[in-house]
Design a protein around this motif. Structure first.
Motif, PDB file in Angstrom:
ATOM      1  N   GLY A 678      -0.055  -9.233  -5.493  1.00 16.93           N
ATOM      2  CA  GLY A 678       0.046  -7.824  -5.136  1.00 16.93           C
ATOM      3  C   GLY A 678      -1.206  -7.309  -4.467  1.00 16.93           C
ATOM      4  N   LEU A 679      -1.239  -6.000  -4.261  1.00 18.83           N
ATOM      5  CA  LEU A 679      -2.386  -5.321  -3.674  1.00 18.83           C
ATOM      6  C   LEU A 679      -3.225  -4.697  -4.778  1.00 18.83           C
ATOM      7  CD1 LEU A 679      -0.633  -3.533  -0.668  1.00 18.83           C
ATOM      8  CD2 LEU A 679      -1.966  -5.669  -0.613  1.00 18.83           C
ATOM      9  N   LEU A 680      -4.540  -4.784  -4.622  1.00 20.87           N
ATOM     10  CA  LEU A 680      -5.489  -4.128  -5.515  1.00 20.87           C
ATOM     11  C   LEU A 680      -6.239  -3.106  -4.688  1.00 20.87           C
ATOM     12  CD1 LEU A 680      -6.990  -3.983  -8.285  1.00 20.87           C
ATOM     13  CD2 LEU A 680      -8.604  -5.668  -7.339  1.00 20.87           C
ATOM     14  N   ALA A 681      -6.118  -1.834  -5.061  1.00 17.12           N
ATOM     15  CA  ALA A 681      -6.682  -0.756  -4.253  1.00 17.12           C
ATOM     16  C   ALA A 681      -7.597   0.126  -5.084  1.00 17.12           C
ATOM     17  CB  ALA A 681      -5.558   0.091  -3.640  1.00 17.12           C
ATOM     18  N   ALA A 682      -8.675   0.575  -4.443  1.00 16.53           N
ATOM     19  CA  ALA A 682      -9.590   1.554  -5.042  1.00 16.53           C
ATOM     20  C   ALA A 682      -9.213   2.925  -4.505  1.00 16.53           C
ATOM     21  CB  ALA A 682     -11.033   1.201  -4.694  1.00 16.53           C
ATOM     22  N   VAL A 683      -8.653   3.758  -5.377  1.00 13.28           N
ATOM     23  CA  VAL A 683      -8.060   5.034  -4.974  1.00 13.28           C
ATOM     24  C   VAL A 683      -8.852   6.182  -5.583  1.00 13.28           C
ATOM     25  CG1 VAL A 683      -5.968   6.451  -5.122  1.00 13.28           C
ATOM     26  CG2 VAL A 683      -5.792   3.971  -4.806  1.00 13.28           C
ATOM     27  N   PRO A 684      -9.129   7.245  -4.818  1.00 16.59           N
ATOM     28  CA  PRO A 684      -9.821   8.404  -5.392  1.00 16.59           C
ATOM     29  C   PRO A 684      -9.072   8.952  -6.601  1.00 16.59           C
ATOM     30  CG  PRO A 684      -9.690   8.576  -3.003  1.00 16.59           C
ATOM     31  CD  PRO A 684      -8.850   7.408  -3.388  1.00 16.59           C
ATOM     32  N   GLU A 685      -9.814   9.360  -7.626  1.00 18.89           N
ATOM     33  CA  GLU A 685      -9.219   9.829  -8.880  1.00 18.89           C
ATOM     34  C   GLU A 685      -8.161  10.896  -8.655  1.00 18.89           C
ATOM     35  OE1 GLU A 685      -8.180  10.180 -12.574  1.00 18.89           O
ATOM     36  OE2 GLU A 685     -10.024   9.034 -12.398  1.00 18.89           O
ATOM     37  N   GLY A 686      -8.420  11.816  -7.743  1.00 19.38           N
ATOM     38  CA  GLY A 686      -7.490  12.922  -7.523  1.00 19.38           C
ATOM     39  C   GLY A 686      -6.157  12.517  -6.926  1.00 19.38           C
ATOM     40  N   GLN A 687      -6.066  11.337  -6.364  1.00 19.66           N
ATOM     41  CA  GLN A 687      -4.822  10.884  -5.738  1.00 19.66           C
ATOM     42  C   GLN A 687      -4.019   9.930  -6.619  1.00 19.66           C
ATOM     43  OE1 GLN A 687      -5.599   9.221  -1.853  1.00 19.66           O
ATOM     44  NE2 GLN A 687      -7.084  10.817  -1.321  1.00 19.66           N
ATOM     45  N   VAL A 688      -4.592   9.529  -7.755  1.00 14.92           N
ATOM     46  CA  VAL A 688      -4.000   8.455  -8.549  1.00 14.92           C
ATOM     47  C   VAL A 688      -2.593   8.787  -9.029  1.00 14.92           C
ATOM     48  CG1 VAL A 688      -4.207   7.147 -10.692  1.00 14.92           C
ATOM     49  CG2 VAL A 688      -6.210   7.491  -9.244  1.00 14.92           C
ATOM     50  N   ALA A 689      -2.404   9.966  -9.608  1.00 12.15           N
ATOM     51  CA  ALA A 689      -1.102  10.329 -10.178  1.00 12.15           C
ATOM     52  C   ALA A 689      -0.006  10.292  -9.110  1.00 12.15           C
ATOM     53  CB  ALA A 689      -1.167  11.694 -10.837  1.00 12.15           C
ATOM     54  N   ALA A 690      -0.293  10.880  -7.956  1.00 13.14           N
ATOM     55  CA  ALA A 690       0.712  10.923  -6.890  1.00 13.14           C
ATOM     56  C   ALA A 690       0.983   9.529  -6.338  1.00 13.14           C
ATOM     57  CB  ALA A 690       0.240  11.852  -5.776  1.00 13.14           C
ATOM     58  N   VAL A 691      -0.065   8.718  -6.196  1.00 14.20           N
ATOM     59  CA  VAL A 691       0.100   7.374  -5.659  1.00 14.20           C
ATOM     60  C   VAL A 691       0.927   6.511  -6.613  1.00 14.20           C
ATOM     61  CG1 VAL A 691      -1.138   5.235  -5.166  1.00 14.20           C
ATOM     62  CG2 VAL A 691      -1.936   7.383  -4.182  1.00 14.20           C
ATOM     63  N   LEU A 692       0.609   6.566  -7.900  1.00 14.34           N
ATOM     64  CA  LEU A 692       1.370   5.783  -8.873  1.00 14.34           C
ATOM     65  C   LEU A 692       2.838   6.215  -8.900  1.00 14.34           C
ATOM     66  CD1 LEU A 692      -1.094   5.455 -11.887  1.00 14.34           C
ATOM     67  CD2 LEU A 692      -0.289   3.625 -10.385  1.00 14.34           C
ATOM     68  N   GLN A 693       3.068   7.503  -8.838  1.00 15.35           N
ATOM     69  CA  GLN A 693       4.446   7.995  -8.853  1.00 15.35           C
ATOM     70  C   GLN A 693       5.217   7.486  -7.630  1.00 15.35           C
ATOM     71  OE1 GLN A 693       4.784  12.268  -8.912  1.00 15.35           O
ATOM     72  NE2 GLN A 693       6.998  12.248  -9.200  1.00 15.35           N
ATOM     73  N   GLU A 694       4.577   7.510  -6.468  1.00 12.75           N
ATOM     74  CA  GLU A 694       5.251   7.061  -5.248  1.00 12.75           C
ATOM     75  C   GLU A 694       5.492   5.554  -5.268  1.00 12.75           C
ATOM     76  OE1 GLU A 694       4.856   7.591  -0.378  1.00 12.75           O
ATOM     77  OE2 GLU A 694       3.312   8.429  -1.708  1.00 12.75           O
ATOM     78  N   LEU A 695       4.527   4.798  -5.760  1.00 12.50           N
ATOM     79  CA  LEU A 695       4.695   3.349  -5.836  1.00 12.50           C
ATOM     80  C   LEU A 695       5.830   2.970  -6.794  1.00 12.50           C
ATOM     81  CD1 LEU A 695       0.971   2.155  -5.910  1.00 12.50           C
ATOM     82  CD2 LEU A 695       2.637   1.631  -4.125  1.00 12.50           C
ATOM     83  N   ARG A 696       5.860   3.605  -7.949  1.00 16.12           N
ATOM     84  CA  ARG A 696       6.885   3.284  -8.928  1.00 16.12           C
ATOM     85  C   ARG A 696       8.265   3.711  -8.447  1.00 16.12           C
ATOM     86  NH1 ARG A 696       3.061   5.370 -13.952  1.00 16.12           N
ATOM     87  NH2 ARG A 696       1.709   3.515 -14.005  1.00 16.12           N
ATOM     88  N   ALA A 697       8.328   4.826  -7.735  1.00 13.96           N
ATOM     89  CA  ALA A 697       9.610   5.271  -7.177  1.00 13.96           C
ATOM     90  C   ALA A 697      10.136   4.263  -6.155  1.00 13.96           C
ATOM     91  CB  ALA A 697       9.462   6.654  -6.550  1.00 13.96           C
ATOM     92  N   ALA A 698       9.205   3.565  -5.498  1.00 17.35           N
ATOM     93  CA  ALA A 698       9.594   2.566  -4.504  1.00 17.35           C
ATOM     94  C   ALA A 698       9.891   1.209  -5.132  1.00 17.35           C
ATOM     95  CB  ALA A 698       8.491   2.421  -3.463  1.00 17.35           C
TER      96      ALA A 698
END
Length: 720
Positions: A678-698
């Motif tokens: 998989g991909l390992l990404a360093a994501v700004p703290e403020g974007q984590v919740a939205a990014v995880l939600q979008e990834l899991r939805a996909a």
């Protein structure tokens, strides 16, 4: 002469993992035929043994006790294993069709797919009924129902031996769990028709003792979710309706053009169908000259004849004839640990008969348990002193497990001069290069893998997704690819078949990534190797060096593929674990890359393992990291295998990247080389919740596995 003996020239394909084929694979592994490439096609990585199904249903056996592990058996036999359900055989083209993949060519073929007890003509059965065969589906659904709470209402359609065994086993299991139980056995005629009078009397008594209501001379009109409707209007309550009403052949057999009898493939005494190159065995076959009931005893005794005749057909020798016995011993389960034995009209029942049946069943299954890889050929007597030490005690892993270590690779690459062209940007640590072409930023990467599965189609897909990972890790969109293939030495027909499977898998995967294959190269070597050179386009490339302290680390795939596939080579991994590992490796990460396009840093997790690739981010970004090992998702079986001491051949070199790290099963998995990870990404703290939600939805099982922190480039492994 020795090299010529290793050339494969003929394809022998077994369709289905039935009892005959399972035994045939074992026999073949003990004495293979040089020049023949053996392939097994089966929907699942395991095949359930029907003789022990009633015992499992009753609760006397665990679910795993039923399964013949076809992954381990195929490895033992040196066979390719293709996980899929055949749905057509083209005798004219000599091709087998499996949905979702290119046709599989054959020179000799054998079919052993069993039967089904599905009832497609019975209204409602497809939606609310459960056929007793195929066994794997039935076993999973029964286990869920059996382990629930509250009253239980069950019904079995079909009053033959199979139906009686089934309803007794189901009732015993439910009653032994203290559940209030209603059970019905329904047959359009009389139950146990054709059985000896003594057998019928004993089995009727057992049904009565278990509280089973027997309904005879009754047709089922339709099946509903919580009841059955009989043709005379009666309703029979049932929350679990099983179908055991006789044997039905799979419908696709009648479309092959082979001679059939009521849908079953007609075979002669040599087990050949109307096409001499196609054999059929087990319950899907009809012995035209000596018709016999559908019983496992015949399938078991067909195995030596089938293996002999496959060998004889390959070698131009006479075929053997299969002569079935006129009668056989019937051992019938009676719910609790009691069984009935009947032969020639004489019947005995009791616990002694159960122990006898259990002994026979366990003896059969023990043939497939604890299989060991065949010993490699001995090393030459005249050899250098350190050859054995250099080779090591175990075979070289495939995929990323066979790659060079980070230290060796970096040591050589660092001796090369830096790029001299102004349109090439060097990116320290990144696997892809960044080019500027006509003002457009272009990413270029190349990767190749030695085969970790004998299925060339699946291997082509895995290698493509692995190579695309470098493009996706930079947030780029794949553009064009060239393919490089090294094939083992094969005859021209086998070369054509294999290359066709590879290029179909390559084309489908690259096109799905919205790129095109624009060329390729092929050569002959000692083993299958597939590689790709790929370009991609990007506007704002995501590199290793953009990470910042405070960034959260997100991982999009579970890890453990190196350990699972190393165990598969040693025949120590469960087939289900291997199948899931191969499935995960074929999941593309393009959509995940799009979601993570605003990450500060990103990498794909491959040969250096999760910790090694995270260390690359730390070194390029000038910071440290905390890795929460207990949060990292693992592939099924990976932790069990790590606890058993299984390690990929690349593991020691990955461990050398983290001096002083204390070894342990979970920590070692952080160093496990991944293939198509998989991909390992360093994501700004403020974007984590939205990014995880979008990834899991996909559909990506993305999780937070740590964070970047200030400090020198090291990784702190934190348990919990």
């Amino acid at each position: 002469m020795q090299e010529n003996a290793l050339i494969q020239t003929r394809d022998v394909v077994l369709i289905g993992g039935g009892h005959t084929h399972a035994l045939a694979l074992r026999m073949w592994g003990m004495k293979p035929v040089a020049g023949a490439r053996l392939t097994l096609i089966n929907p699942d990585p395991t095949a359930a043994y029907s003789g022990m199904l009633p015992g499992f249903v009753a609760g006397h056996y665990a679910r795993d006790d039923l399964d013949i592990d076809l992954v381990q058996l195929a490895r033992f036999a040196g066979a390719r294993l293709i996980l899929g359900a055949a749905d057509h055989l083209d005798c004219e083209q000599r091709q087998i069709h499996v949905p979702g993949r290119p046709p599989i060519g054959y020179d000799l073929c054998s079919i052993d797919i069993g039967i089904t007890s599905a009832m497609p003509d019975l209204p409602g059965f497809a939606q609310h009924g459960i056929p007793a065969k195929p066994l794997s589906d039935f076993a999973a659904r029964w286990q869920q129902f059996r382990d629930a709470d509250g009253p239980a209402r069950i019904a079995v359609i079909g009053g033959g031996i199979a139906g009686v065994e089934l309803v007794l086993a189901m009732t015993h299991a439910l009653l032994s769990r203290g559940r209030e139980t209603q059970a019905h056995l329904i047959d359009r005629g009389e139950i146990l028709k054709g059985m000896a009078g003594a057998t019928v009397s004993k089995m009727r008594a057992a049904l009565k003792a278990h509280g089973v209501t027997v309904i005879e001379k009754a047709e089922v009109a339709r099946v509903e979710a919580d009841h059955l409707v009989l043709s005379d209007g009666r309703h029979v309550a049932s929350d679990f309706t099983a179908g055991a009403a006789g044997a039905r052949p799979y419908e696709w057999l009648s479309r092959t053009g082979l001679y059939c009898s009521d849908g079953f493939l007609q075979v002669n005494p040599a087990l050949q169908t109307s096409s001499p190159d196609v054999f059929a065995v087990g319950d899907c076959a009809h012995m035209s000259r000596n018709p016999r009931p559908k019983a496992g005893v015949y399938a078991v005794r067909q195995a030596p004849v089938l293996v002999h005749n496959l060998r004889a057909s390959l070698q131009g020798k006479p075929l053997s004839m299969y002569r079935p016995q006129k009668d056989y011993l019937k051992l019938v389960s009676m719910g609790e640990q009691r069984a009935l034995a009947e032969r020639g009209g004489f019947a005995l029942s009791g616990r002694m008969m159960w122990r006898w049946k259990d002994y026979i069943d366990q003896k059969f299954m023990n043939q497939f348990r604890d299989l060991s890889p065949m010993a490699p050929p001995p090393l030459p007597k005249d050899r250098v002193a350190d050859m054995a030490e250099a080779l090591g005690p175990k075979p070289l892993c495939g995929g990323c497990g066979s790659k060079l270590g980070r230290g060796v690779l970096r040591g050589v690459l660092d001796t090369l001069p830096p790029p001299s062209r102004g349109d090439i940007q060097a990116l320290p640590g990144d696997d892809a290069a960044l080019l500027v072409v006509g003002g457009q930023q272009q990413v270029l990467s190349s990767d190749h893998l030695s085969s970790l599965t004998n299925d060339p189609y699946a291997m082509a897909r895995i290698a493509a997704i692995h190579a695309l990972g470098d493009i996706w890790a930079m947030g780029a969109e794949p553009q064009a690819a060239t393919v490089s293939v090294i094939l083992p030495r094969l005859s021209e027909p086998l070369t054509t078949r294999t290359l066709s499977e590879i290029m179909t898998g390559a084309s489908e995967t690259i096109r799905a990534a919205k790129a095109d294959i624009v060329g390729g190269h092929s050569s002959v070597g000692t083993a299958l190797t597939i590689g790709y050179s790929i370009t991609g386009l990007c506007e704002n490339p995501v590199t290793l060096g953009g990470g910042r302290p405070g960034d959260v680390l997100i991982l999009t795939k579970p890890i453990g593929s190196g350990t699972v596939m190393a165990a598969e080579m040693q025949m120590k991994a469960k087939g289900a674990w291997v199948a899931e590992c191969l499935r995960q490796m074929q999941i593309p990460q393009g959509e995940a890359s799009g979601v993570l396009r605003n990450a500060h840093a990103m990498t794909d997790v491959t040969g250096f393992g999760l910790a090694g690739h995270l260390l690359n981010i730390c070194q390029a970004s000038g910071c440290a990291a905390e890795l929460l090992t207990g949060h990292v998702p693992l592939l099924p079986g990976a932790l069990d295998l790590a606890r058993a001491g299984i390690r990929s051949t690349l593991y020691p070199q990955n461990a050398a990247m983290h001096p002083g790290l204390e070894s342990g099963p979970l920590t070692d998995l952080m160093l496990d080389p991944q293939t198509a990870g998989g991909l390992l990404a360093a994501v700004p703290e403020g974007q984590v919740a939205a990014v995880l939600q979008e990834l899991r939805a996909a559909g990506f099982p993305a999780v937070r596995v740590g964070q970047l922190v200030p400090g020198t480039p090291i990784i702190r492994f934190i348990s919990g």
